[in-house]
Write an enzyme that holds these catalytic residues in place. Structure first.
Site, PDB file in Angstrom:
ATOM      1  N   ASP A  61      35.851  61.535 -42.601  1.00 24.47           N
ATOM      2  CA  ASP A  61      35.760  61.190 -41.180  1.00 24.47           C
ATOM      3  C   ASP A  61      34.992  59.896 -40.942  1.00 24.47           C
ATOM      4  O   ASP A  61      34.489  59.672 -39.850  1.00 24.47           O
ATOM      5  CB  ASP A  61      35.115  62.327 -40.386  1.00 24.47           C
ATOM      6  CG  ASP A  61      33.662  62.585 -40.802  1.00 24.47           C
ATOM      7  OD1 ASP A  61      33.212  61.980 -41.794  1.00 24.47           O
ATOM      8  OD2 ASP A  61      33.004  63.395 -40.126  1.00 24.47           O
TER       9      ASP A  61
ATOM     10  N   CYS B 107      20.359  57.768 -28.919  1.00 20.52           N
ATOM     11  CA  CYS B 107      21.663  58.424 -28.929  1.00 20.52           C
ATOM     12  C   CYS B 107      21.539  59.625 -29.857  1.00 20.52           C
ATOM     13  O   CYS B 107      20.475  60.242 -29.907  1.00 20.52           O
ATOM     14  CB  CYS B 107      22.763  57.459 -29.389  1.00 20.52           C
ATOM     15  SG  CYS B 107      22.538  56.815 -31.061  1.00 20.52           S
TER      16      CYS B 107
ATOM     17  N   GLY C 278      36.352  69.931 -42.283  1.00 14.32           N
ATOM     18  CA  GLY C 278      37.361  70.448 -41.379  1.00 14.32           C
ATOM     19  C   GLY C 278      38.762  70.379 -41.932  1.00 14.32           C
ATOM     20  O   GLY C 278      39.516  71.359 -41.876  1.00 14.32           O
TER      21      GLY C 278
ATOM     22  N   SER D 211      26.702  74.208 -37.670  1.00 17.45           N
ATOM     23  CA  SER D 211      27.652  73.539 -36.784  1.00 17.45           C
ATOM     24  C   SER D 211      29.006  73.319 -37.444  1.00 17.45           C
ATOM     25  O   SER D 211      29.997  73.035 -36.771  1.00 17.45           O
ATOM     26  CB  SER D 211      27.083  72.194 -36.312  1.00 17.45           C
ATOM     27  OG  SER D 211      26.964  71.296 -37.401  1.00 17.45           O
TER      28      SER D 211
ATOM     29  N   CYS E 243      33.680  62.654 -35.082  1.00 16.53           N
ATOM     30  CA  CYS E 243      33.794  64.022 -34.567  1.00 16.53           C
ATOM     31  C   CYS E 243      32.418  64.578 -34.202  1.00 16.53           C
ATOM     32  O   CYS E 243      32.296  65.376 -33.277  1.00 16.53           O
ATOM     33  CB  CYS E 243      34.466  64.918 -35.601  1.00 16.53           C
ATOM     34  SG  CYS E 243      36.217  64.551 -35.836  1.00 16.53           S
TER      35      CYS E 243
ATOM     36  N   LEU F 163      30.710  75.648 -39.029  1.00 15.11           N
ATOM     37  CA  LEU F 163      31.485  76.880 -39.103  1.00 15.11           C
ATOM     38  C   LEU F 163      32.533  77.013 -38.006  1.00 15.11           C
ATOM     39  O   LEU F 163      33.446  77.840 -38.116  1.00 15.11           O
ATOM     40  CB  LEU F 163      30.538  78.093 -39.066  1.00 15.11           C
ATOM     41  CG  LEU F 163      29.452  78.110 -40.160  1.00 15.11           C
ATOM     42  CD1 LEU F 163      28.616  79.366 -40.043  1.00 15.11           C
ATOM     43  CD2 LEU F 163      30.062  77.977 -41.544  1.00 15.11           C
TER      44      LEU F 163
END
Length: 390
Positions: A139, A348, A50, A78, A197, A80
């Protein structure tokens, strides 16, 4: 504070380069000297996701002569929504190769070096030593501390950025002139406390806002113009459309860059940041099942209570049939609702939060409780492949 240029200027620009960079050349602060410095610069982008996407694209367009890309992942659909350097035809490809091709399409004069490996203590020093500046768009906390520590030990500056949902942060860390990342965040948060994220989401365009700040800071450092974000943290709120600049002082007692540092070499960053806490590791030992085992239990009608500990927005995307939703943070308040006469099974997205939740249940006396390794992602990839993976 104003700082001297990070690199020396290249010998010259070609006629084609003069035409390409003419809008830079007519800015007095950049001019021919600044553009030559960009041409001579070597910048490493850690991550081509990102934040790495706009950073690489604009550094290439600006004329940075050598761009390194440290990235080992492949392009997923996912990605894009925010990783604009990749396209639909790149799904399944190496992110590093996809980013390289996009950079060359933007500017064929840029030399691109790929490092298709996971950065760790065995390779980071050798890789970083080749570059003038590092731009960190990762991240996860383990890599952030690794990048910071390697840069401090090598005496290199780096531009840092972070994004989550609608909020972003950016700064420049350079221990010779100001604080390092550890001065701002001496210790990582407890495992599972801060969602990634992938778990909490991010507004796609936020990457462009923070990535553009990172690129701007990189250009300022390379050319020696303006006042870089050394000693300042830029905080951006997209919903309020507000920017705040917070002063960050160098910590004289910093374990890494302080007067008497106790960290003098790279450490085990996975252990330092903790993928899961010690309590969660202990709880999960012998109490972890596979997604395929859960499927067998459900098919046989085993008496279980299946609990999803993700957030409601994630629940809306995909869930395992028969589960009930109790977000991890709310679990302590709902312990009395859980049955004592059948096994509680937690899951999860990937297994980190459910391991932490399992520790809570074990501590409350649910000794037979288990959690699902790999979470709903494992369920969607191993059991029911018709479900989306987010």
């Amino acid at each position: 504070m104003s700082l001297p240029p990070l690199v020396e200027p290249a010998a010259d620009l070609t006629i084609d380069e003069v035409r390409r960079y003419s809008r830079h050349l007519i800015i007095p602060d950049v001019a021919m000297d600044g553009q030559k410095r960009l041409k001579n610069a070597k910048v490493l982008a850690v991550g081509a996701g990102g934040l790495g996407s706009p950073t690489l694209m604009y550094l290439a367009a600006a004329g940075v002569g050598t761009l390194g890309i440290a990235e080992f992942d492949t392009v997923d659909e996912s990605n894009l929504q925010r990783q604009i350097i990749h396209g639909q035809s790149d799904v399944g490809r190496s992110k590093a190769e996809s980013a390289r091709d996009a950079v060359h399409e933007i500017n064929p004069y840029v030399n691109v070096i790929l490092h298709e490996t996971r950065l760790d203590t065995s390779n980071v020093t050798e890789i970083f030593s080749r570059y003038d500046l590092i731009v960190d768009g990762t991240d996860n906390f383990a890599t952030r501390y690794l990048v910071n520590d390697a840069c401090v030990l090598l005496g290199k500056p780096y531009v840092w950025g972070s994004i989550y949902r609608f909020d972003g942060q950016a700064s420049v860390f350079w221990a010779e002139h100001g604080p390092c990342y550890r001065c701002l965040y001496p210790e990582p948060p407890p495992p599972g406390m801060v969602p990634s994220c992938a778990e909490g989401g991010v507004l796609g365009v936020l990457c462009a806002s923070i990535g553009s700040i990172q690129t701007t800071e990189a250009i300022k450092l390379l050319t020696g113009i303006g006042e870089p974000l050394v000693g300042r943290l830029m905080v951006y709120d997209a919903l309020e459309m507000s920017y705040r600049s917070i002063k960050v002082r160098k910590d004289p007692e910093c374990q890494l860059c302080g007067k008497n540092p106790s960290i003098t070499e790279l450490i085990d960053y996975e252990a330092f940041c903790g993928v899961v806490s010690d309590e969660a590791q202990q709880a999960a030992a012998g109490s972890t099942i596979l997604a395929t085992e859960l499927k067998s239990w459900l098919d046989r009608g085993e008496p279980i209570e299946l609990v999803d500990v993700r957030e409601p927005a994630e629940w809306e995307i995909v869930r395992i049939p028969g589960a009930r939703l109790i977000p991890k943070g709310e679990l302590p308040a709902h312990l009395s609702e859980l049955p004592q006469d059948r096994r509680v099974v937690l899951y999860c997205k990937s297994g980190v939060r459910s391991a932490e939740a399992l520790a809570t249940l074990k501590g409350a006396g649910f000794s037979s409780a288990v959690h699902v390794q790999g979470g709903v992602t494992a369920w969607a990839t191993q059991v029911d492949k018709s479900l989306p993976v987010y």
